[in-house]
Design a protein around this motif. Structure first.
Motif, PDB file in Angstrom:
ATOM      1  N   THR A   1      -6.164   9.784   0.328  1.00  0.00           N
ATOM      2  CA  THR A   1      -6.633  10.948   1.093  1.00  0.00           C
ATOM      3  C   THR A   1      -5.490  11.711   1.754  1.00  0.00           C
ATOM      4  OG1 THR A   1      -7.022   9.579   3.053  1.00  0.00           O
ATOM      5  CG2 THR A   1      -8.857   9.875   1.524  1.00  0.00           C
ATOM      6  N   GLY A   2      -4.281  11.148   1.760  1.00  0.00           N
ATOM      7  CA  GLY A   2      -3.116  11.865   2.267  1.00  0.00           C
ATOM      8  C   GLY A   2      -2.545  12.780   1.194  1.00  0.00           C
ATOM      9  N   LYS A   3      -1.676  13.705   1.585  1.00  0.00           N
ATOM     10  CA  LYS A   3      -1.085  14.628   0.609  1.00  0.00           C
ATOM     11  C   LYS A   3      -0.324  13.872  -0.470  1.00  0.00           C
ATOM     12  CE  LYS A   3       0.942  18.441   1.756  1.00  0.00           C
ATOM     13  NZ  LYS A   3       1.836  19.436   2.412  1.00  0.00           N
ATOM     14  N   THR A   4       0.463  12.876  -0.056  1.00  0.00           N
ATOM     15  CA  THR A   4       1.208  12.049  -1.006  1.00  0.00           C
ATOM     16  C   THR A   4       1.260  10.610  -0.477  1.00  0.00           C
ATOM     17  OG1 THR A   4       3.346  12.509   0.059  1.00  0.00           O
ATOM     18  CG2 THR A   4       2.685  13.961  -1.755  1.00  0.00           C
ATOM     19  N   LYS A   5       1.587   9.692  -1.358  1.00  0.00           N
ATOM     20  CA  LYS A   5       1.746   8.286  -0.978  1.00  0.00           C
ATOM     21  C   LYS A   5       2.645   7.614  -2.007  1.00  0.00           C
ATOM     22  CE  LYS A   5      -1.538   6.065   1.037  1.00  0.00           C
ATOM     23  NZ  LYS A   5      -0.819   5.627   2.279  1.00  0.00           N
ATOM     24  N   LYS A   6       3.395   6.600  -1.543  1.00  0.00           N
ATOM     25  CA  LYS A   6       4.281   5.862  -2.440  1.00  0.00           C
ATOM     26  C   LYS A   6       3.631   4.546  -2.867  1.00  0.00           C
ATOM     27  CE  LYS A   6       8.649   7.749  -0.803  1.00  0.00           C
ATOM     28  NZ  LYS A   6       8.920   8.440  -2.094  1.00  0.00           N
ATOM     29  N   VAL A   7       3.838   4.194  -4.119  1.00  0.00           N
ATOM     30  CA  VAL A   7       3.423   2.895  -4.636  1.00  0.00           C
ATOM     31  C   VAL A   7       4.663   2.024  -4.713  1.00  0.00           C
ATOM     32  CG1 VAL A   7       2.318   1.649  -6.523  1.00  0.00           C
ATOM     33  CG2 VAL A   7       1.605   3.995  -5.999  1.00  0.00           C
ATOM     34  N   TYR A   8       4.626   0.897  -4.012  1.00  0.00           N
ATOM     35  CA  TYR A   8       5.801   0.023  -3.909  1.00  0.00           C
ATOM     36  C   TYR A   8       5.691  -1.182  -4.837  1.00  0.00           C
ATOM     37  CZ  TYR A   8       6.774   2.647   0.395  1.00  0.00           C
ATOM     38  OH  TYR A   8       7.026   3.628   1.304  1.00  0.00           O
ATOM     39  N   SER A   9       6.832  -1.836  -5.018  1.00  0.00           N
ATOM     40  CA  SER A   9       6.885  -3.024  -5.875  1.00  0.00           C
ATOM     41  C   SER A   9       6.397  -4.272  -5.158  1.00  0.00           C
ATOM     42  CB  SER A   9       8.321  -3.243  -6.371  1.00  0.00           C
ATOM     43  OG  SER A   9       9.206  -3.424  -5.269  1.00  0.00           O
ATOM     44  N   SER A  10       6.321  -4.230  -3.826  1.00  0.00           N
ATOM     45  CA  SER A  10       5.861  -5.392  -3.070  1.00  0.00           C
ATOM     46  C   SER A  10       5.194  -4.944  -1.782  1.00  0.00           C
ATOM     47  CB  SER A  10       7.037  -6.326  -2.751  1.00  0.00           C
ATOM     48  OG  SER A  10       8.027  -5.660  -1.992  1.00  0.00           O
TER      49      SER A  10
ATOM     50  N   ASP B   1      -4.403   6.378   5.178  1.00  0.00           N
ATOM     51  CA  ASP B   1      -4.727   7.562   4.370  1.00  0.00           C
ATOM     52  C   ASP B   1      -5.326   7.187   3.017  1.00  0.00           C
ATOM     53  OD1 ASP B   1      -3.892   9.395   6.319  1.00  0.00           O
ATOM     54  OD2 ASP B   1      -1.815   9.336   5.619  1.00  0.00           O
ATOM     55  N   THR B   2      -6.165   6.157   3.022  1.00  0.00           N
ATOM     56  CA  THR B   2      -6.951   5.810   1.834  1.00  0.00           C
ATOM     57  C   THR B   2      -8.376   5.505   2.273  1.00  0.00           C
ATOM     58  OG1 THR B   2      -6.596   3.409   1.908  1.00  0.00           O
ATOM     59  CG2 THR B   2      -4.922   4.722   0.779  1.00  0.00           C
ATOM     60  N   ILE B   3      -9.291   5.584   1.337  1.00  0.00           N
ATOM     61  CA  ILE B   3     -10.640   5.076   1.563  1.00  0.00           C
ATOM     62  C   ILE B   3     -10.967   4.091   0.451  1.00  0.00           C
ATOM     63  CG2 ILE B   3     -11.546   7.048   2.853  1.00  0.00           C
ATOM     64  CD1 ILE B   3     -12.750   8.136   0.294  1.00  0.00           C
ATOM     65  N   LYS B   4     -11.658   3.013   0.825  1.00  0.00           N
ATOM     66  CA  LYS B   4     -12.035   1.991  -0.159  1.00  0.00           C
ATOM     67  C   LYS B   4     -13.453   2.251  -0.615  1.00  0.00           C
ATOM     68  CE  LYS B   4     -12.770  -2.427   0.894  1.00  0.00           C
ATOM     69  NZ  LYS B   4     -12.519  -3.854   1.228  1.00  0.00           N
TER      70      LYS B   4
ATOM     71  N   SER C   1     -12.811  18.921  -1.704  1.00  0.00           N
ATOM     72  CA  SER C   1     -14.232  18.569  -1.681  1.00  0.00           C
ATOM     73  C   SER C   1     -14.460  17.239  -2.384  1.00  0.00           C
ATOM     74  CB  SER C   1     -15.076  19.669  -2.333  1.00  0.00           C
ATOM     75  OG  SER C   1     -14.768  19.805  -3.716  1.00  0.00           O
ATOM     76  N   ARG C   2     -13.684  16.980  -3.423  1.00  0.00           N
ATOM     77  CA  ARG C   2     -13.854  15.758  -4.215  1.00  0.00           C
ATOM     78  C   ARG C   2     -13.629  14.510  -3.371  1.00  0.00           C
ATOM     79  NH1 ARG C   2     -13.988  14.188  -9.522  1.00  0.00           N
ATOM     80  NH2 ARG C   2     -13.005  12.213 -10.048  1.00  0.00           N
ATOM     81  N   ILE C   3     -12.550  14.479  -2.580  1.00  0.00           N
ATOM     82  CA  ILE C   3     -12.283  13.268  -1.809  1.00  0.00           C
ATOM     83  C   ILE C   3     -13.168  13.191  -0.562  1.00  0.00           C
ATOM     84  CG2 ILE C   3      -9.917  13.192  -2.632  1.00  0.00           C
ATOM     85  CD1 ILE C   3      -9.104  13.818   0.293  1.00  0.00           C
TER      86      ILE C   3
END
Length: 342
Positions: free
Chosen positions: A151-160, A202-205, A253-255
């Protein structure tokens, strides 16, 4: 007839001969079994007639796995943060929309280094084949319990969990299936059989297979507000490269739990709840504009922010801005007002 006598020494030789032959026969007959066990790691269960190996799994499990694989035949998953979808297999043709990381696409046709696909928003166009993977494991909702929606503008995916190497940058609207959780990080499935970690902020489950729950007009406007200052990009749907007017409304609207068509004219026709006059305007209402004073078309859309202001991805400004609705230019071109949140 001459009677033959066998002494004890000869008798022992005869008995030894038959013992050796018996052992040899057992070995020869059993070698197929031993070879089967050595090659498969499983006890031999072949049929005497066909020598076929029976399936150690249950038929129900096999059918379920087959049905899942069948469901994703002809689909692929997006590998890059944001991927352009073109009208023709040519980077100089019109960008009609974009697809984002880990979204499924339906493969229609392949031509050299290009693939024609249908994307989540309904558009059909061409993308570079290197930006998709036919392995759909990361989007098979049947394999996971929940998914995380960014839900945030951007986010990083980490290795750990807690950091590490950045595996991928993702944008608002990206959906990643959850494999586990550690502290405030979700372990998520990535394309190519990989695994990554994202901060839960900044996520929703959302349960796998379920729609994103609807929020409110205030939440919708807050999401739109995150894009102010984002560059304008024809066909864009993210803050990564930019958005156009309908792309802004579509992704925000989608999120917030409301799925709309991709384009402004289709959004206008799709939404059934209309607002009769300017006096009835509420925060979060959608303002649809025509390209001229004759009001014969729908060419633009913005989101009412209250106090006579609205947020729009303005091509003339080159970015997402807050504008004054009460100007002659906009009042004369206002085609209609629609409401998606009460």
């Amino acid at each position: 007839m001459k009677r033959m006598f066998v002494n004890n020494a000869e008798m022992k030789k005869i008995i030894l001969f038959f013992v050796i032959m018996g052992i040899y026969g057992i070995f020869v007959c059993g070698c197929g079994q031993f070879a089967q066990e050595a090659n498969t790691g499983l006890p031999y269960s072949g049929d005497k007639e066909t020598n076929e190996v029976t399936n150690p799994g249950s038929s129900d499990e096999n059918k379920e796995a087959f049905d899942i694989e069948k469901k994703y035949e002809g689909k692929a998953v997006v590998l890059e943060t944001v991927v352009d979808i073109f009208r023709e297999p040519d980077i100089n043709s019109e960008r009609v929309t974009q697809a984002i990381f880990n979204q499924p696409v339906e493969v229609i046709e392949e031509k050299a280094t290009w693939t024609k696909v249908k994307v989540v928003d309904g558009y059909v166009g061409w993308l570079r084949s290197k930006f998709i993977d036919r392995d759909c494991t990361s989007i098979m909702e049947e394999k996971y319990t929940d998914r995380a929606v960014i839900t945030g503008k951007t986010k990083k995916v980490y290795s750990s969990a807690g950091g590490g190497v950045t595996l991928k940058d993702v944008v608002m609207g990206t959906e990643l299936f959850i494999k586990g959780k550690k502290d405030r990080y979700y372990e998520v499935a990535l394309p190519g059989g990989l695994t990554g970690w994202i901060d839960t902020k900044d996520t929703i489950k959302v349960p796998s297979g379920s729609l994103i729950p609807a929020t409110s007009a205030q939440d919708f406007l807050a999401t739109v507000g995150k894009f102010i200052g984002t560059p304008y990009l024809w066909g864009g749907v993210s803050s990564w490269e930019g958005v156009d007017c309908s792309g802004l409304v579509y992704i925000c609207s989608r999120i917030n739990g409301v799925d709309l068509p991709r384009d402004a004219d289709m959004q206008f026709e799709f939404i059934k709840t209309g607002v009769g006059s300017m006096e009835e305007l509420k925060v979060g209402d959608l303002l649809f504009f025509s390209s001229n004073n004759e009001l014969k078309d729908i060419s633009h859309v913005g989101v009412y922010a209250g106090e006579g202001k609205f947020v729009q991805a303005a091509k003339s400004k080159g970015m997402v801005v807050e504008s004054d609705l009460n100007t002659e230019y906009y009042i004369k071109r206002l085609k209609g007002i629609k409401r998606i949140f009460e």
